[in-house]
Design a protein around this motif. Structure first.
Motif, PDB file in Angstrom:
ATOM      1  N   ARG A 108      45.692  46.278  38.422  1.00 15.68           N
ATOM      2  CA  ARG A 108      45.874  45.635  38.763  1.00 15.68           C
ATOM      3  C   ARG A 108      44.708  44.322  38.466  1.00 15.68           C
ATOM      4  O   ARG A 108      43.374  44.234  38.863  1.00 15.68           O
ATOM      5  CB  ARG A 108      46.582  45.794  40.141  1.00 15.68           C
ATOM      6  CG  ARG A 108      47.350  46.817  40.099  1.00 15.68           C
ATOM      7  CD  ARG A 108      47.657  47.119  41.608  1.00 15.68           C
ATOM      8  NE  ARG A 108      49.170  47.760  41.729  1.00 15.68           N
ATOM      9  CZ  ARG A 108      50.041  47.155  41.430  1.00 15.68           C
ATOM     10  NH1 ARG A 108      50.747  46.473  41.476  1.00 15.68           N
ATOM     11  NH2 ARG A 108      51.273  48.525  41.023  1.00 15.68           N
ATOM     12  N   TRP A 109      45.106  43.002  38.445  1.00 17.68           N
ATOM     13  CA  TRP A 109      43.650  42.099  38.403  1.00 17.68           C
ATOM     14  C   TRP A 109      44.331  40.509  39.604  1.00 17.68           C
ATOM     15  O   TRP A 109      45.264  40.639  40.412  1.00 17.68           O
ATOM     16  CB  TRP A 109      43.524  41.661  36.970  1.00 17.68           C
ATOM     17  CG  TRP A 109      44.547  41.437  36.108  1.00 17.68           C
ATOM     18  CD1 TRP A 109      45.887  41.649  35.786  1.00 17.68           C
ATOM     19  CD2 TRP A 109      45.110  39.369  36.386  1.00 17.68           C
ATOM     20  NE1 TRP A 109      46.859  40.577  35.556  1.00 17.68           N
ATOM     21  CE2 TRP A 109      46.066  39.431  36.078  1.00 17.68           C
ATOM     22  CE3 TRP A 109      44.736  38.502  37.173  1.00 17.68           C
ATOM     23  CZ2 TRP A 109      47.207  38.632  35.669  1.00 17.68           C
ATOM     24  CZ3 TRP A 109      45.115  37.243  37.172  1.00 17.68           C
ATOM     25  CH2 TRP A 109      46.453  37.173  36.052  1.00 17.68           C
ATOM     26  N   ARG A 110      43.005  40.318  39.958  1.00 21.51           N
ATOM     27  CA  ARG A 110      43.181  39.254  40.255  1.00 21.51           C
ATOM     28  C   ARG A 110      42.294  38.038  40.015  1.00 21.51           C
ATOM     29  O   ARG A 110      40.821  38.689  40.147  1.00 21.51           O
ATOM     30  CB  ARG A 110      43.174  39.476  42.049  1.00 21.51           C
ATOM     31  CG  ARG A 110      43.697  38.273  42.599  1.00 21.51           C
ATOM     32  CD  ARG A 110      43.296  38.613  44.280  1.00 21.51           C
ATOM     33  NE  ARG A 110      42.267  37.137  45.295  1.00 21.51           N
ATOM     34  CZ  ARG A 110      43.587  36.814  45.392  1.00 21.51           C
ATOM     35  NH1 ARG A 110      44.632  36.840  44.898  1.00 21.51           N
ATOM     36  NH2 ARG A 110      43.574  35.197  46.298  1.00 21.51           N
ATOM     37  N   ALA A 111      42.145  36.755  39.787  1.00 17.73           N
ATOM     38  CA  ALA A 111      41.531  35.882  39.629  1.00 17.73           C
ATOM     39  C   ALA A 111      42.049  34.574  40.516  1.00 17.73           C
ATOM     40  O   ALA A 111      42.653  34.254  40.844  1.00 17.73           O
ATOM     41  CB  ALA A 111      42.100  35.275  38.021  1.00 17.73           C
ATOM     42  N   GLU A 112      40.794  34.355  41.068  1.00 20.18           N
ATOM     43  CA  GLU A 112      40.272  33.526  42.038  1.00 20.18           C
ATOM     44  C   GLU A 112      39.579  32.397  41.888  1.00 20.18           C
ATOM     45  O   GLU A 112      37.657  32.014  41.498  1.00 20.18           O
ATOM     46  CB  GLU A 112      39.659  33.811  43.372  1.00 20.18           C
ATOM     47  CG  GLU A 112      40.010  32.958  44.888  1.00 20.18           C
ATOM     48  CD  GLU A 112      39.356  33.734  46.120  1.00 20.18           C
ATOM     49  OE1 GLU A 112      39.117  32.201  47.417  1.00 20.18           O
ATOM     50  OE2 GLU A 112      38.748  34.735  45.711  1.00 20.18           O
ATOM     51  N   LEU A 113      40.133  31.383  41.766  1.00 25.49           N
ATOM     52  CA  LEU A 113      39.732  30.014  42.167  1.00 25.49           C
ATOM     53  C   LEU A 113      39.006  28.984  42.794  1.00 25.49           C
ATOM     54  O   LEU A 113      39.998  29.044  43.871  1.00 25.49           O
ATOM     55  CB  LEU A 113      40.559  28.632  40.253  1.00 25.49           C
ATOM     56  CG  LEU A 113      40.969  29.625  39.792  1.00 25.49           C
ATOM     57  CD1 LEU A 113      42.452  28.720  39.097  1.00 25.49           C
ATOM     58  CD2 LEU A 113      40.404  30.055  38.735  1.00 25.49           C
ATOM     59  N   THR A 114      37.509  29.034  42.773  1.00 24.76           N
ATOM     60  CA  THR A 114      37.192  28.379  43.775  1.00 24.76           C
ATOM     61  C   THR A 114      36.200  26.747  43.616  1.00 24.76           C
ATOM     62  O   THR A 114      36.061  26.512  42.681  1.00 24.76           O
ATOM     63  CB  THR A 114      35.985  28.909  44.280  1.00 24.76           C
ATOM     64  OG1 THR A 114      35.016  28.929  43.718  1.00 24.76           O
ATOM     65  CG2 THR A 114      36.392  30.821  44.338  1.00 24.76           C
ATOM     66  N   GLU A 115      35.671  26.011  45.235  1.00 22.65           N
ATOM     67  CA  GLU A 115      34.974  24.845  44.690  1.00 22.65           C
ATOM     68  C   GLU A 115      33.681  25.350  43.500  1.00 22.65           C
ATOM     69  O   GLU A 115      34.001  24.314  43.150  1.00 22.65           O
ATOM     70  CB  GLU A 115      34.586  24.893  45.632  1.00 22.65           C
ATOM     71  CG  GLU A 115      35.680  24.124  47.477  1.00 22.65           C
ATOM     72  CD  GLU A 115      35.446  23.828  47.720  1.00 22.65           C
ATOM     73  OE1 GLU A 115      34.124  22.960  48.408  1.00 22.65           O
ATOM     74  OE2 GLU A 115      36.197  23.271  49.093  1.00 22.65           O
TER      75      GLU A 115
END
Length: 350
Positions: A46-53
């Motif tokens: 399972r994967w997760r990508a979080e786009l931040t400032e």
């Protein structure tokens, strides 16, 4: 197919944003999912990508695996990346690892604690640069088919080439104990590197064997078709330890052997001694005592020398006892040891 197309378009835009630099980064939010491959039923990744400032955080997880990496804005067109978490429990992850290894992993069990760490820079022009460090501790592996077990395995790798697969010389592998069909090799230490041609370059290695120390010389072998031709220097191999491996022949041994042995190994024929020899280290206490083997030395030896023809009536009463019979009998029965003045083991091809 539609979801795959949307995924590729989305990540293509992310890649363009990375290439354009931090000042052009327009993204916010997060996306997650799971990777399933028919041939790898145990993957469950399972994967997760979080786009931040400031950039991007990626995480991947499965039973026994925790990986996290962050990409942060640096200068125009450049980013820094860091592997902030990398942990693998081989015991839990082994079903997936064994499936990835294919035939090479069949019949093997393994456990251990693998940690990864690294950092570097990323630019659209050069791609990723930096280094990743890999450490394996408390490693263990066993093959019942090969009757082979490795314990206390430690591995230290440093990778700086992310495209060519090169490992600089100086990588380290250590194994506390290797057990094969009742024989043991301890305190194995190997230094190596990997070239762009997929050749393993071993700078040298050492191990404890039969109470002595074996030092392996340098050699190079191709990973796709491994063939090893190396020379080993043997220091202070114990005759007593050798006796334990051959209880049917030796009851006791005292003394040390040393010498040089040329070794060959390939998958088809296994390990072979090509040439070389071992000599006894001169010492007053060097002794061999045979395991009880009646008739080994006296089987064709007469106990009594007769002076008359055997057909004569009084032949067995006229003669004298063989003075060598009883001492040799004591030797073959293990009652008397042999003090060694010279002892040499010579190896020939095949």
């Amino acid at each position: 197919m539609r979801w795959c197309l949307l995924f590729l378009i989305g990540w293509g835009a992310v890649a363009r944003g990375l290439a354009a630099g931090p000042e052009a980064w327009p993204w916010r939010g997060a996306v997650a999912g799971a990777v399933k491959i028919a041939a790898l039923e145990n993957l469950d990744l399972r994967w997760r990508a979080e786009l931040t400032e400031t950039g991007l955080r990626l995480a991947a997880r499965r039973p026994g695996v925790e990986l996290e990496i962050s990409v942060t804005a640096a200068n125009a067109g450049e980013w820094t990346w860091e592997l902030t978490r990398g942990e693998v429990d081989l015991a839990e992850a082994w079903p997936a690892v064994r499936a990835l290894a294919g035939e090479a992993g069949a019949g093997w069990s393994a456990s251990g604690r693998l940690t990864l760490a690294g950092r570097g820079r990323w630019s659209g022009a050069e791609g990723p640069t930096g280094e990743v460090r890999v450490e394996l501790r408390e490693g263990w592996a066993k093959s019942d088919e090969l009757d082979l077990e490795l314990s206390g395995v430690e591995l230290d790798l440093v990778a700086r080439d992310f495209t060519g697969g090169v490992l600089a010389p100086g990588q380290s592998l250590r194994v506390a104990r290797v057990s094969k069909a009742g024989a043991e090799v301890k305190n194995v230490a190997v230094r190596f590197g990997l070239t762009a041609k997929r050749e393993l370059e071993v700078a040298g290695g050492e191990a404890d064997f039969l109470g002595g120390r074996v030092k392996l010389g340098a050699f190079t072998t191709a990973l796709d078709k491994p063939v090893v031709r190396a020379v080993a220097a043997v220091e202070a191999l114990k005759l007593g330890e050798l006796a334990l491996l051959m209880p049917w022949l030796l009851a006791e041994g005292r003394g040390d052997l040393r010498g040089r042995v040329a070794l060959d190994w390939d998958e088809a024929k296994g390990l072979r001694v090509r040439d070389g020899g071992l000599d006894i280290v001169a010492a007053d206490g060097a002794v061999l005592r045979l395991a009880a083997s009646p008739g080994l030395l006296t089987g064709d030896m007469p106990r009594f020398f007769g002076l008359l023809p055997a057909s004569w009536r009084w032949a067995k009463w006229v003669g004298f006892r063989n003075p060598a019979y009883e001492p040799l009998q004591d030797i073959e029965l293990g009652k008397t040891g042999l003090q060694i003045e010279a002892f040499r083991v010579v190896f020939w091809p095949d």
